[in-house]
Design a protein around this motif. Structure first.
Motif, short mmCIF file in Angstrom:
data_model
loop_
_atom_site.label_atom_id
_atom_site.label_comp_id
_atom_site.label_asym_id
_atom_site.label_seq_id
_atom_site.Cartn_x
_atom_site.Cartn_y
_atom_site.Cartn_z
N ALA A 97 41.08 -45.11 -14.95
CA ALA A 97 43.31 -45.21 -15.19
C ALA A 97 43.87 -45.16 -16.42
O ALA A 97 45.24 -45.10 -16.30
CB ALA A 97 42.98 -46.88 -14.50
N ALA A 98 43.69 -45.91 -16.82
CA ALA A 98 44.15 -45.91 -18.62
C ALA A 98 44.14 -44.19 -19.31
O ALA A 98 45.06 -43.87 -19.67
CB ALA A 98 43.16 -46.61 -19.74
N ASN A 99 43.34 -42.98 -18.67
CA ASN A 99 42.94 -41.75 -18.93
C ASN A 99 44.04 -41.23 -18.32
O ASN A 99 44.57 -40.19 -18.83
CB ASN A 99 42.26 -41.59 -19.04
N TYR A 100 43.91 -41.72 -17.20
CA TYR A 100 45.39 -40.71 -16.00
C TYR A 100 46.50 -41.49 -16.46
O TYR A 100 47.81 -40.29 -16.52
CB TYR A 100 45.04 -41.14 -15.10
N ALA A 101 47.16 -42.62 -17.23
CA ALA A 101 48.18 -43.36 -16.98
C ALA A 101 48.42 -41.95 -18.88
O ALA A 101 49.48 -41.96 -18.43
CB ALA A 101 48.18 -44.13 -17.50
N THR A 102 47.67 -41.40 -19.10
CA THR A 102 48.40 -40.91 -20.13
C THR A 102 48.51 -39.44 -20.17
O THR A 102 48.95 -38.80 -20.97
CB THR A 102 46.53 -40.53 -21.65
N VAL A 103 48.05 -38.99 -19.23
CA VAL A 103 48.76 -37.89 -18.81
C VAL A 103 49.11 -37.52 -17.67
O VAL A 103 50.45 -36.38 -17.79
CB VAL A 103 46.99 -36.86 -18.83
N LEU A 104 49.83 -38.93 -16.88
CA LEU A 104 50.37 -38.45 -16.27
C LEU A 104 52.24 -38.77 -16.98
O LEU A 104 52.73 -38.85 -15.92
CB LEU A 104 51.05 -39.56 -15.15
N VAL A 105 52.46 -39.09 -17.49
CA VAL A 105 53.76 -39.55 -18.60
C VAL A 105 52.65 -38.76 -20.03
O VAL A 105 53.31 -39.84 -20.95
CB VAL A 105 53.55 -41.20 -18.93
N SER A 106 52.79 -37.40 -20.12
CA SER A 106 52.37 -36.47 -20.70
C SER A 106 53.87 -35.83 -20.89
O SER A 106 53.75 -35.18 -20.09
CB SER A 106 51.55 -35.94 -20.93
N ALA A 107 53.45 -34.78 -22.09
CA ALA A 107 54.98 -33.92 -22.34
C ALA A 107 54.74 -32.54 -21.35
O ALA A 107 55.26 -32.07 -21.02
CB ALA A 107 54.62 -32.48 -23.65
N ASP A 108 52.77 -32.68 -20.96
CA ASP A 108 51.81 -31.69 -20.30
C ASP A 108 53.03 -31.31 -18.51
O ASP A 108 52.61 -30.80 -18.02
CB ASP A 108 50.54 -31.63 -20.13
N ILE A 109 53.17 -32.76 -18.68
CA ILE A 109 53.28 -32.90 -16.73
C ILE A 109 54.61 -32.61 -16.21
O ILE A 109 55.08 -31.84 -15.36
CB ILE A 109 53.55 -34.07 -16.48
N LEU A 110 55.56 -32.33 -17.63
CA LEU A 110 56.41 -31.10 -17.08
C LEU A 110 57.17 -30.39 -17.39
O LEU A 110 57.11 -29.47 -16.80
CB LEU A 110 57.62 -31.90 -19.03
N THR A 165 51.85 -41.19 -24.05
CA THR A 165 51.68 -42.32 -23.39
C THR A 165 50.45 -43.33 -24.39
O THR A 165 49.25 -42.50 -23.72
CB THR A 165 51.03 -43.05 -21.70
N VAL A 166 50.66 -44.63 -24.68
CA VAL A 166 49.30 -45.30 -25.44
C VAL A 166 48.68 -46.49 -24.18
O VAL A 166 49.88 -47.22 -24.40
CB VAL A 166 49.59 -46.01 -27.02
N PRO A 167 48.46 -46.62 -24.15
CA PRO A 167 47.62 -48.03 -23.08
C PRO A 167 47.76 -49.11 -24.00
O PRO A 167 46.43 -48.39 -24.82
CB PRO A 167 46.27 -47.26 -22.58
N VAL A 168 48.06 -49.90 -23.68
CA VAL A 168 47.81 -51.31 -24.16
C VAL A 168 46.52 -51.99 -23.84
O VAL A 168 45.35 -53.09 -24.62
CB VAL A 168 48.77 -51.97 -24.51
N GLY A 188 55.19 -46.00 -25.78
CA GLY A 188 55.22 -45.43 -25.56
C GLY A 188 56.04 -44.03 -26.27
O GLY A 188 56.85 -44.93 -27.35
N LEU A 189 55.88 -42.58 -26.83
CA LEU A 189 57.22 -42.53 -27.38
C LEU A 189 57.70 -41.23 -26.56
O LEU A 189 56.79 -40.64 -25.60
CB LEU A 189 56.64 -41.35 -28.50
#
Length: 259
Positions: A97-110, A165-168, A188-189
């Motif tokens: 889940a943590a890793n998927y969160a980083t990619v689902l809210v990333s620049a690549d998803i756009l 995105t940075v999971p806390v 995140g930024l």
């Protein structure tokens, strides 16, 4: 434990006289008994300091009034990240889940090309077509244009789009052998770094909830949602310039494995 926070420690010798840190000068008389006493005091002081600075002692003391945390209480926990697939347990589900969160809210998803790859890598097979369609509609040309990006999700020359995105932390809200629901608290930024950017880079706090399913020996996303917060009180950091932010994004690579 930090020693010496109260200033210099003054040690007064057994016989009358002065302060060893510049007080009145002591007379020439000195007995072997007073010397032994001073040496004994110094030895006890050194032993006390050494004991106070010991960390992680598992043994208990009957004289101590304060329980000190064990070294293991602040040590890194969990097993090593796997090279492929995730463990079939709660930790494995949280890692996924943590890793998927980083990619689902990333620049690549756009980016349409990368989006298709991400969908195939992250989601269960029977949901890929549905979610691909939803994401394509959400990240339309108009949406990308409002972010200052072209149809391919790229920023204009001289600008850099940021979405990291940075999971806390992660929390399991439900877990069965083949399904799991995981909350991922994130910061995140996002924004566009550049001199003429109308969408400057800012920070955000949010929580993603990912419904996972165990299929073909791995955890995959069945569905996900997102809500704001929890957010801490903003700090007083001075905002960096557009050039500094763009340079930082280019020089510091993002993490691909969060946990």
């Amino acid at each position: 434990m930090s020693l010496g926070d109260e200033g210099q420690t003054r040690t007064r010798l057994p016989e009358g006289g002065g302060d060893v840190y510049g007080g009145a000068r002591r007379g020439g008389r000195s007995s072997s008994r007073s010397l032994i006493t001073v040496v004994g005091v110094v030895v006890l002081l050194i032993a006390a300091i050494a004991f106070a600075n010991r960390g992680g002692d598992d043994s208990s003391s009957s004289t101590g009034s304060v329980d000190k945390p064990k070294a293991s209480s602040t040590a890194a926990t969990g097993t090593k990240p796997v090279q492929s697939g995730y463990a079939h347990d709660q930790q494995g589900a949280q890692s996924a889940a943590a890793n998927y969160a980083t990619v689902l809210v990333s620049a690549d998803i756009l980016k349409p090309a990368r989006r298709s790859e991400i969908v195939q890598q992250v989601f269960v097979t029977d949901k890929q077509a549905e979610l691909q369609d939803k994401l394509d509609k959400a990240y339309s040309k108009d949406f990308l244009s409002n972010l200052g990006l072209d149809a391919n999700g790229n920023a204009t020359t001289g600008q850099t789009y940021v979405s990291r995105t940075v999971p806390v932390g992660t929390k399991t809200t439900s877990y069965l052998d083949s399904t799991a629901s995981i909350d991922v608290w994130c910061t995140g930024l996002y924004g566009t770094a550049g001199e003429r950017s109308t969408n400057p880079v800012t920070s955000d706090w949010f929580t993603m909830t990912l419904q996972l399913r165990w299929v073909n020996g791995d955890w995959k996303v069945d569905s996900f949602s997102q809500k704001d917060g929890p957010a801490p009180v903003p700090g007083d950091n001075k905002a960096s310039s557009a050039d500094e932010m763009a340079t930082a994004v280019q020089e510091y690579g993002g993490f691909t494995y969060a946990r």
